[in-house]
Scaffold this motif. Structure first.
Motif, PDB file in Angstrom:
ATOM      1  N   ALA A 263       3.978   1.463  -1.213  1.00 42.15           N
ATOM      2  CA  ALA A 263       4.614   1.561  -2.534  1.00 42.15           C
ATOM      3  C   ALA A 263       3.625   2.111  -3.559  1.00 42.15           C
ATOM      4  CB  ALA A 263       5.129   0.197  -2.970  1.00 42.15           C
ATOM      5  N   GLY A 264       2.383   1.692  -3.464  1.00 41.51           N
ATOM      6  CA  GLY A 264       1.373   2.178  -4.388  1.00 41.51           C
ATOM      7  C   GLY A 264       1.126   3.665  -4.224  1.00 41.51           C
ATOM      8  N   GLU A 265       1.096   4.084  -2.968  1.00 39.54           N
ATOM      9  CA  GLU A 265       0.838   5.501  -2.708  1.00 39.54           C
ATOM     10  C   GLU A 265       2.007   6.365  -3.164  1.00 39.54           C
ATOM     11  OE1 GLU A 265      -0.675   5.989   1.258  1.00 39.54           O
ATOM     12  OE2 GLU A 265      -0.905   8.145   0.955  1.00 39.54           O
TER      13      GLU A 265
ATOM     14  N   ARG B  21       0.830  -1.200   0.000  1.00 37.49           N
ATOM     15  CA  ARG B  21       0.000   0.000   0.000  1.00 37.49           C
ATOM     16  C   ARG B  21       0.862   1.247   0.000  1.00 37.49           C
ATOM     17  NH1 ARG B  21      -3.087  -0.356   4.893  1.00 37.49           N
ATOM     18  NH2 ARG B  21      -3.631   1.796   4.421  1.00 37.49           N
TER      19      ARG B  21
ATOM     20  N   ALA C 173       4.012   5.715  -5.684  1.00 39.86           N
ATOM     21  CA  ALA C 173       4.420   5.218  -7.004  1.00 39.86           C
ATOM     22  C   ALA C 173       5.052   6.307  -7.864  1.00 39.86           C
ATOM     23  CB  ALA C 173       3.229   4.610  -7.730  1.00 39.86           C
TER      24      ALA C 173
END
Lengths: 190, 190
Positions: free
Chosen positions: A110-112, A108, A114
């Motif tokens: 890493a996604g935020e 989560r 990105a």
DNA sequence: AAAAAGAAACTCACTGATGAGTATACAAAG
DNA sequence: CTTTGTATACTCATCAGTGAGTTTCTTTTT
């Protein structure tokens, strides 16, 4: 209030852990973390260089505990490697029932972040995922499976796929299905 | 400036699409979107009730195009179902080489909003993922595979696993490995 | 052993920037 | 001459980070 550096730093990290994991990185302010830790913002900045730094340390602090949990689920079950791998997914199913469960904090985060590929928190996440994959590959080598490194990746993909799908569907049947697929793939390499 | 409601709304949505997908939801301000769309914030709020509303519409607007891309990759390749499924992963590998590629917007948004389970954007993401899974299951039924619905889930898990892992490692070899696993699972059900 | 000096850990109150959302006014089109 | 669409200019809250000063611990000096 203990005037103890190590103790204070740990309290800050614990508060950051809870809030970042629960609500996400950008949704949590440094003020909120300081308040939760029972200190002032300036004290937080005494112990951590910046918010980004705190985020990275939050993830680094989760590396070992997460790995330990995976290993425990694997080790505790008697049976074939395939069954032990399935036990990891079963462990995640159990965890996912806890009301505070929000999937994988590494993914989560890493996604935020990105749009910040070199962010230290992403590096921490990558290191954690590599360690897990490496451990799995080792285990597969020990059990003399074919294509141990490729197989480790496939299991990782299914596990992270479970985390991803759960963010959307909140239905642990997907984790079980991933576990079945992993079991099948491991058996096919036995 | 065309005084055309539909046109303006589309321009806003296009700007939102680019910025939200590139940088994430909370990292992008309504001001930034308005500026990119070449209008003022007030006009944006004339067309969209709130930022949350805009986020949901952003994802809804991605549903059909994303689905179409998957179908295209699947349809374009001649061969067995397994090979056609692999072609989807190959299509993602190709996409991932584009410098603006940031994985799956649905998953990244759901992850960022994990603390708001009922958010309309998450519902939009869930609907999209269900449509894709449903389409896959249908295809598998048509090709008379065993356990078509379970198999569709497994492929979805591997695909979303690819997106998840890519956020951390930025290494398309993982997508290929997921494709291989998917191919193998489909073949085992043929 | 007491006192002074210095370093470490901390607080209060602030800055300047930016966030989402809005009150009011004006222009174009039917 | 009213409805629809757009702009200017604002509100108020919150953000990450800081300046200046205070309290406690440790070490050195006498």
């Amino acid at each position: 209030m203990a005037r103890n550096s190590q103790d204070t730093k740990l309290r800050i990290l614990k508060a950051a852990n809870r809030l970042f994991y629960s609500d996400g990185i950008r949704a949590v302010s440094v003020d909120a973390i300081a308040e939760k830790a029972g200190i002032t913002k300036k004290t937080l900045y005494y112990h951590f260089k910046s918010k980004d730094d705190l985020v990275a340390e939050y993830l680094m602090s989760r590396d070992q505990p997460n790995l330990d949990a995976m290993r425990k689920w694997f080790d505790e079950v008697d049976g074939s490697v395939a069954e032990k791998v399935y036990a990891i997914f079963d462990g995640v199913v159990q965890s996912s029932k806890h009301p505070n469960w929000r999937g994988c904090g590494f993914l989560r985060t890493a996604g935020e972040l990105a749009n910040m590929p070199g962010h230290p928190a992403i590096k921490a996440g990558a290191a954690h995922k590599k360690r897990f994959e490496g451990w799995l590959a080792e285990v597969f080598v020990e059990h003399e499976l074919k294509n141990s490194s490729g197989l480790a990746r496939q299991v990782v993909l299914l596990l992270d796929g479970s985390f991803a799908v759960m963010m959307v569907h909140h239905d642990s049947a997907y984790i079980e299905e991933a576990g079945l697929a992993a079991k099948q793939l491991v058996e096919a390499s036995s």
